[in-house]
Design a protein around this motif. Structure first.
Motif, PDB file in Angstrom:
ATOM      1  N   UNK A  11      26.063   5.482 -52.900  1.00  0.00           N
ATOM      2  CA  UNK A  11      24.855   5.889 -53.601  1.00  0.00           C
ATOM      3  C   UNK A  11      24.677   7.399 -53.505  1.00  0.00           C
ATOM      4  N   UNK A  12      24.214   7.994 -54.569  1.00  0.00           N
ATOM      5  CA  UNK A  12      23.986   9.441 -54.528  1.00  0.00           C
ATOM      6  C   UNK A  12      22.973   9.817 -53.462  1.00  0.00           C
ATOM      7  N   UNK A 105      23.407  15.381 -53.648  1.00  0.00           N
ATOM      8  CA  UNK A 105      23.824  16.493 -52.797  1.00  0.00           C
ATOM      9  C   UNK A 105      25.260  16.358 -52.289  1.00  0.00           C
ATOM     10  N   UNK A 106      25.838  15.158 -52.406  1.00  0.00           N
ATOM     11  CA  UNK A 106      27.229  14.983 -51.971  1.00  0.00           C
ATOM     12  C   UNK A 106      28.224  15.598 -52.954  1.00  0.00           C
ATOM     13  N   UNK A 132      18.528  20.452 -44.316  1.00  0.00           N
ATOM     14  CA  UNK A 132      19.628  19.479 -44.296  1.00  0.00           C
ATOM     15  C   UNK A 132      20.397  19.500 -45.616  1.00  0.00           C
ATOM     16  N   UNK A 133      19.668  19.602 -46.729  1.00  0.00           N
ATOM     17  CA  UNK A 133      20.329  19.668 -48.033  1.00  0.00           C
ATOM     18  C   UNK A 133      21.180  20.924 -48.144  1.00  0.00           C
ATOM     19  N   UNK A 134      20.659  22.051 -47.660  1.00  0.00           N
ATOM     20  CA  UNK A 134      21.449  23.279 -47.654  1.00  0.00           C
ATOM     21  C   UNK A 134      22.758  23.080 -46.893  1.00  0.00           C
ATOM     22  N   UNK A 138      26.512  23.348 -48.500  1.00  0.00           N
ATOM     23  CA  UNK A 138      27.444  24.360 -48.002  1.00  0.00           C
ATOM     24  C   UNK A 138      28.750  23.730 -47.535  1.00  0.00           C
ATOM     25  N   UNK A 139      28.661  22.523 -46.985  1.00  0.00           N
ATOM     26  CA  UNK A 139      29.861  21.851 -46.489  1.00  0.00           C
ATOM     27  C   UNK A 139      30.805  21.431 -47.610  1.00  0.00           C
ATOM     28  N   UNK A 140      30.314  21.425 -48.834  1.00  0.00           N
ATOM     29  CA  UNK A 140      31.126  21.004 -49.982  1.00  0.00           C
ATOM     30  C   UNK A 140      31.784  22.170 -50.707  1.00  0.00           C
ATOM     31  N   UNK A 141      31.468  23.396 -50.312  1.00  0.00           N
ATOM     32  CA  UNK A 141      31.951  24.568 -51.042  1.00  0.00           C
ATOM     33  C   UNK A 141      33.438  24.832 -50.844  1.00  0.00           C
TER      34      UNK A 141
END
Length: 273
Positions: A11-12, A105-106, A132-134, A138-141
Motif C-alpha cells: 500500500x502506498x 512517499x515510498x 519522518x516523510x523527509x 531522502x532515503x530514495x534519492x
C-alpha cells in the motif's frame, strides 16, 4: 486511502490530499529548480524527476516536465499520486518521458530520482510526521539528489520550500509576488510543517521574520521606485545580520528581483526537531 486487494506491504505510504491545483501554481518553484539544479540535471546519466502528490489535475506535473525539458531534453518526469482515481485521470496526458503512477512517499518509480518535488503534500501532517516523510524521501534519492518540499497559496503568489539532500535540509526559500503581501512575515503561513509552529518568540525563524519586517519598514523610501527596489534593499539590509544567500545561483539581485530569498536551513532550524 483505498487499498483494494493490495497487501499491507504494497500500500502506498501517505494519505490522500485535498488535491487543489491549477495552471502555473508552481511556476516559482519550477523556475528555481531549473536554475539552481541545472548542473545536476545536465550532468546526470539518467535525469529522473518525481512530482509527488500532484493533485486532482496533472497540470503542474506537465508544466514542470516542459520547463525541465528546456534544461535537459531527455529528462524523465513521473507524477506520483496516492489516489487511484487521480492517476487514471492523468494517464491520457502521458507522453514520451512523462508518466503517472500510483504511490506515496515510498516513490515506486523504477529507479532513484535525482529530484523530488513535493508541494502542498505535508500540510495535513503533524510536525513529527513531516520529519519522518523527509527522511523517507531522502532515503530514495539518487546520489547527489535533492528533495524540494514546500507549500504555496492557491494561485502560487506566496510560496516557501526547503531543499534537502542525503544529509538533511539545506536551505529555505521564500518566494512571493511583490504586490501580494503587506510585510514579509505574511509569508509565515507558507512555512514548511517543520517550521510553521515554531514561529513563536524564542525560535530562530520568528527572529528572522521579525528582522525581515524591520528591514522592509526601513526600506520604505525605496518604494517610491517600485516594490522590486524595496524588496532588494530589504534583503540587502537583512543579509547584514542573517546569512542570506547573496551570490548565484541561490542569491544575488537576479533572484531577489523575482521576489525570492534563500537562507541556509541551519540559520532557522529549531533546536529540538
Amino acid at each position: 486511502m483505498s487499498g483494494g486487494g493490495e497487501t499491507r506491504a504494497r500500500r502506498p505510504v501517505g494519505e490522500i490530499t485535498r488535491g487543489t491545483t491549477g495552471h502555473n501554481r508552481l511556476r516559482r518553484s519550477d523556475r528555481w529548480v531549473a536554475e539552481v539544479y541545472r548542473p545536476l540535471l545536465v550532468s546526470a546519466d539518467r535525469p529522473l524527476v518525481v512530482d509527488l502528490g500532484y493533485g486532482a489535475s496533472p497540470v503542474t506535473t506537465s508544466e514542470m516536465f516542459a520547463r525541465l525539458r528546456r534544461v535537459r531534453p531527455d529528462v524523465e518526469v513521473v507524477g506520483v499520486e496516492i489516489d487511484p482515481v487521480r492517476v487514471a485521470a492523468a494517464k491520457p496526458h502521458e507522453r514520451r518521458g512523462l508518466t503517472f503512477v500510483r504511490g506515496g512517499f515510498e516513490l515506486p518509480v523504477g529507479g532513484r530520482p535525482l529530484i523530488v518535488r513535493a508541494f502542498n503534500v505535508l500540510r495535513q501532517y503533524g510536525e513529527a510526521q513531516a520529519w519522518e516523510a523527509w527522511d523517507l524521501l531522502r532515503s530514495r534519492l539518487a546520489p547527489g539528489g535533492v528533495v524540494v518540499e514546500g507549500t504555496c497559496s492557491e494561485i502560487g503568489h506566496r510560496a516557501a520550500w526547503v531543499a534537502l539532500d542525503a544529509r538533511g535540509p539545506r536551505t529555505l526559500t521564500l518566494s512571493t509576488r511583490l504586490s501580494g503581501f503587506e510585510r514579509p512575515s505574511d509569508l509565515a503561513e507558507r512555512l514548511p510543517k517543520t517550521l510553521i509552529h515554531r514561529n513563536v518568540p524564542g525560535e530562530r525563524v520568528h527572529a528572522f521574520l521579525r528582522d525581515f519586517d524591520h528591514a522592509w519598514s526601513v526600506a520604505a523610501p525605496y518604494g517610491a521606485y517600485g516594490l522590486r527596489p524595496r524588496w532588494i534593499a530589504s534583503v540587502e539590509r537583512l543579509a547584514v545580520r542573517w546569512p542570506v544567500a547573496t551570490a548565484p545561483p541561490l542569491g544575488g539581485r537576479r533572484r531577489w528581483r523575482l521576489g525570492e530569498l534563500t537562507i541556509p536551513w541551519q540559520a532557522l532550524a529549531p533546536d529540538r526537531p
